[in-house]
Enzyme design. Structure first.
Site, short mmCIF file in Angstrom:
data_model
loop_
_atom_site.label_atom_id
_atom_site.label_comp_id
_atom_site.label_asym_id
_atom_site.label_seq_id
_atom_site.Cartn_x
_atom_site.Cartn_y
_atom_site.Cartn_z
N TYR A 72 30.28 6.52 -13.36
CA TYR A 72 28.98 6.73 -14.02
C TYR A 72 28.59 8.20 -14.00
O TYR A 72 28.14 8.77 -14.99
CB TYR A 72 27.90 5.89 -13.34
CG TYR A 72 26.61 5.82 -14.13
CD1 TYR A 72 26.36 4.75 -14.98
CD2 TYR A 72 25.67 6.83 -14.03
CE1 TYR A 72 25.20 4.69 -15.73
CE2 TYR A 72 24.50 6.78 -14.77
CZ TYR A 72 24.26 5.71 -15.62
OH TYR A 72 23.10 5.66 -16.36
N PHE A 124 22.82 18.44 -43.74
CA PHE A 124 23.38 17.10 -43.91
C PHE A 124 22.26 16.06 -43.81
O PHE A 124 21.24 16.30 -43.17
CB PHE A 124 24.47 16.83 -42.85
CG PHE A 124 25.11 15.49 -43.02
CD1 PHE A 124 25.89 15.24 -44.15
CD2 PHE A 124 24.92 14.47 -42.11
CE1 PHE A 124 26.46 13.99 -44.35
CE2 PHE A 124 25.48 13.21 -42.30
CZ PHE A 124 26.26 12.97 -43.43
N ASP A 125 22.46 14.89 -44.45
CA ASP A 125 21.40 13.87 -44.52
C ASP A 125 20.77 13.53 -43.17
O ASP A 125 19.56 13.40 -43.06
CB ASP A 125 21.88 12.51 -45.03
CG ASP A 125 22.95 12.57 -46.07
OD1 ASP A 125 23.34 13.67 -46.46
OD2 ASP A 125 23.39 11.49 -46.47
N ASP A 215 25.74 23.33 -37.07
CA ASP A 215 26.12 21.93 -37.24
C ASP A 215 27.63 21.97 -37.49
O ASP A 215 28.09 22.36 -38.56
CB ASP A 215 25.34 21.33 -38.42
CG ASP A 215 25.78 19.90 -38.73
OD1 ASP A 215 26.71 19.40 -38.08
OD2 ASP A 215 25.19 19.29 -39.65
N ALA A 217 30.47 19.87 -37.40
CA ALA A 217 31.39 18.74 -37.60
C ALA A 217 32.78 19.21 -38.04
O ALA A 217 33.80 18.73 -37.56
CB ALA A 217 30.82 17.77 -38.63
N LYS A 258 35.01 14.13 -36.77
CA LYS A 258 35.70 14.88 -37.82
C LYS A 258 36.78 15.77 -37.16
O LYS A 258 37.86 15.31 -36.88
CB LYS A 258 34.71 15.74 -38.63
CG LYS A 258 33.88 14.94 -39.61
CD LYS A 258 32.66 14.32 -39.01
CE LYS A 258 31.70 13.79 -40.04
NZ LYS A 258 30.61 13.05 -39.43
N HIS A 450 21.28 3.90 -50.39
CA HIS A 450 22.65 3.79 -50.93
C HIS A 450 23.55 2.90 -50.06
O HIS A 450 24.50 2.32 -50.54
CB HIS A 450 23.28 5.16 -51.16
CG HIS A 450 23.68 5.90 -49.93
ND1 HIS A 450 22.77 6.41 -49.04
CD2 HIS A 450 24.89 6.20 -49.43
CE1 HIS A 450 23.42 6.99 -48.06
NE2 HIS A 450 24.71 6.88 -48.26
N1 F0G Z 1 26.63 16.84 -39.74
C1 F0G Z 1 27.52 16.80 -40.74
C2 F0G Z 1 27.85 18.07 -41.46
C3 F0G Z 1 28.13 15.59 -41.11
O1 F0G Z 1 29.00 15.58 -42.12
C4 F0G Z 1 27.79 14.42 -40.39
C5 F0G Z 1 28.39 13.12 -40.75
C6 F0G Z 1 26.85 14.51 -39.35
C7 F0G Z 1 26.30 15.73 -39.05
C8 F0G Z 1 26.44 13.30 -38.56
O2 F0G Z 1 27.43 12.91 -37.72
O3 F0G Z 1 28.08 10.61 -38.50
O4 F0G Z 1 28.73 11.46 -36.24
O5 F0G Z 1 26.40 10.88 -36.71
N2 F0G Z 1 29.02 12.91 -41.83
C9 F0G Z 1 29.69 11.67 -42.22
C10 F0G Z 1 30.22 11.79 -43.61
C11 F0G Z 1 28.91 10.44 -41.98
O6 F0G Z 1 30.70 10.77 -44.16
O7 F0G Z 1 30.21 12.88 -44.18
P1 F0G Z 1 27.67 11.38 -37.26
#
Ligand code: F0G
Length: 458
Positions: A72, A124-125, A215, A217, A258, A450
């Site tokens: 843990y 990102f969204d 950010d 990824a 990623k 979506h």
């Molecule tokens: N930032 C970027 C640039 C991303 O592309 C994503 C996720 C996230 C943050 C969030 O990360 O999914 O691990 O919580 N992108 C995926 C996509 C979902 O399909 O482009 P996560």
């Protein structure tokens, strides 16, 4: 002759996938209410929905799973991951989280408050979502060139320094908790940010006394583009470039699904001990104790290994080479694709592809459905459905670009799969004039529609 790139791995285990008939697919997509998220994965032949968590781990990563320490607190796996984050990204402090948006949730709980402004490059969204959820505002400062799909520019992910400075000038620094630099920029097509731009953003941040968050990824893919497109970096290794990139950031969040080539995982990297302490509280609240934060020990081990493997030049060359291979094939078939090609995906311009379908009938979604019916290939709409409705007027927001993203998982498909995908899309392109009707919505959720929208043919 110059030797071509070849994959820096060979295949030891395979997963069988099955082709289906057109008739089956027509029925399945109808049953799925024309929403590709509703398809079962065994109804898909080539799955290009996302590159997130869909990569193939190496034998080295799989063997790390067996060495996971599931204590843990204070697990050796935590220290292994901490070392990898230090070695590769250079951050002294880190917190594991179960994925990227969880890292955002923890860090933003610490830093973002109502009324704040957060400039960045096409957030990102989930990043935007976590900002808006806290009643703060994300301000897109991406360069204008990014919105021209055919313009050739090596770093379309760059931040427009004038736009950024305007935001910094017009808001007190107490209301700008940080600038977000997304590397590579997913929302603008997997486009990279140059080292020069990163340095300039840092200089502006210093001038106005605000922090910089990466950010991250797809940070390794960003470093590959810096090496291959920015003259001063051609003789540097990817690991050197990555270290230098991160040296200009105060903190990072990463969806490790990623570029760390794991199926689940993420983390926050920080330099400031006080910030680490404050974020630790939210990590414990939302994710788990600070030495596992939503990850099992074995997964931290695999992630640590993935950070080293994902920053190897030969791997990145074949990974990004494969994406470009698909892009070139499509280009040669005349299919309108976003250029230059991104690091993780090829984006199809649906407005140009299906000009006879009215925009009110969701051109990109229509194209994604047609591609699935044609060849069992699953892409994803990055367009009008994703953009949701205006929260006040409840009218559709029509974004400048209505795209289909063909996202390539890491180390999963061969170039024959890419060839197949290109031919399937070329077949749709050939009959594009006859596609005049799109989709209409039967049911939709008020937010993030979506994922669950139900559609029928218009
Ligand atoms: N930032 C970027 C640039 C991303 O592309 C994503 C996720 C996230 C943050 C969030 O990360 O999914 O691990 O919580 N992108 C995926 C996509 C979902 O399909 O482009 P996560």
């Amino acid at each position: 002759m110059k030797l071509p790139y070849a994959e820096s791995f060979k295949i030891k285990m395979v997963e069988n996938i099955r082709k289906s008939t057109r008739q089956e697919r027509e029925q399945w997509i109808k049953d799925a209410r024309y929403n590709l998220f509703n398809l079962r994965s065994d109804q898909v032949f080539i799955d290009l929905l996302t590159d997130s968590g869909t990569g193939a781990m190496s034998d080295g990563q799989w063997s790390e799973l067996m060495l996971g320490d599931e204590s843990y607190a204070g697990a050796s796996s935590y220290y292994k991951m901490k070392q990898a984050v230090k070695d590769i990204c250079g951050f002294e402090y880190f917190l594991p989280t179960h994925q990227g948006r969880a890292a955002e949730n923890v860090l933003f709980s610490t830093l973002v408050k109502q009324g704040d402004f957060i400039p960045g490059n096409s957030h990102f969204d989930t990043t935007k979502g976590h900002i808006e959820f806290r009643k703060a505002t994300a301000i897109d400062c991406t360069i204008d060139e990014a919105f021209n799909t055919t313009l050739d520019h090596p770093f379309k992910g760059n931040i427009d320094l004038d736009k950024l400075e305007f935001v910094l000038q017009s808001n007190p620094k107490e209301h700008v908790p940080f600038i977000v630099v997304t590397i590579t920029c997913n929302s603008s097509g997997g486009q990279p940010v140059s080292m020069e731009n990163i340095k300039d953003v840092r200089a502006l941040a210093d001038k106005y006394g605000v922090k910089v968050l990466f950010d991250s990824a797809r940070f390794a893919e960003n470093a590959y583009f810096i090496k291959t497109r920015e003259a001063a970096y051609q003789d540097k290794s990817i690991k050197e470039i990555v270290k230098e990139m991160f040296s200009f950031a105060d903190m990072m969040t990463m969806s490790s699904k990623k570029d760390a080539i794991v199926n689940m995982g993420g983390f926050i990297g920080m330099r400031d001990h006080e910030l680490f302490r404050e974020a630790s509280m939210y990590n414990i609240l939302f994710e788990g104790f600070i030495t596992y934060g939503g990850m099992s020990g074995r997964d931290m081990n695999a992630l640590a290994k993935g950070l080293y493997e994902g920053t190897e030049f030969d791997y990145l060359e074949s990974r990004i080479g494969q994406v470009a291979f698909l892009g070139e094939k499509l280009k040669n078939f005349g299919v309108p694709v976003l250029q230059p090609f991104g690091g993780h995906a090829i984006f199809i311009d649906a407005k140009k592809f299906l000009p006879n379908v009215p925009k009110e009938e969701y051109q990109a979604q229509t194209l994604a459905v047609e591609l699935y019916i044609e060849g069992g290939v699953r892409g994803v709409e990055i367009g009008t459905l994703l953009a949701d409705r205006d929260p006040l007027s409840r009218k559709n927001r029509y974004p400048a670009l209505d795209l289909v993203r063909l996202t390539i998982p890491r180390r999963v498909y061969t170039n024959n799969h890419m060839e197949y995908t290109a031919v399937a899309l070329a077949n749709v392109y050939e009959r594009r004039d006859r596609i005049t009707k799109g989709m209409k919505i039967k049911w939709e959720a008020p937010l993030l529609r979506h994922f669950t929208v139900e559609l029928e043919r218009a």
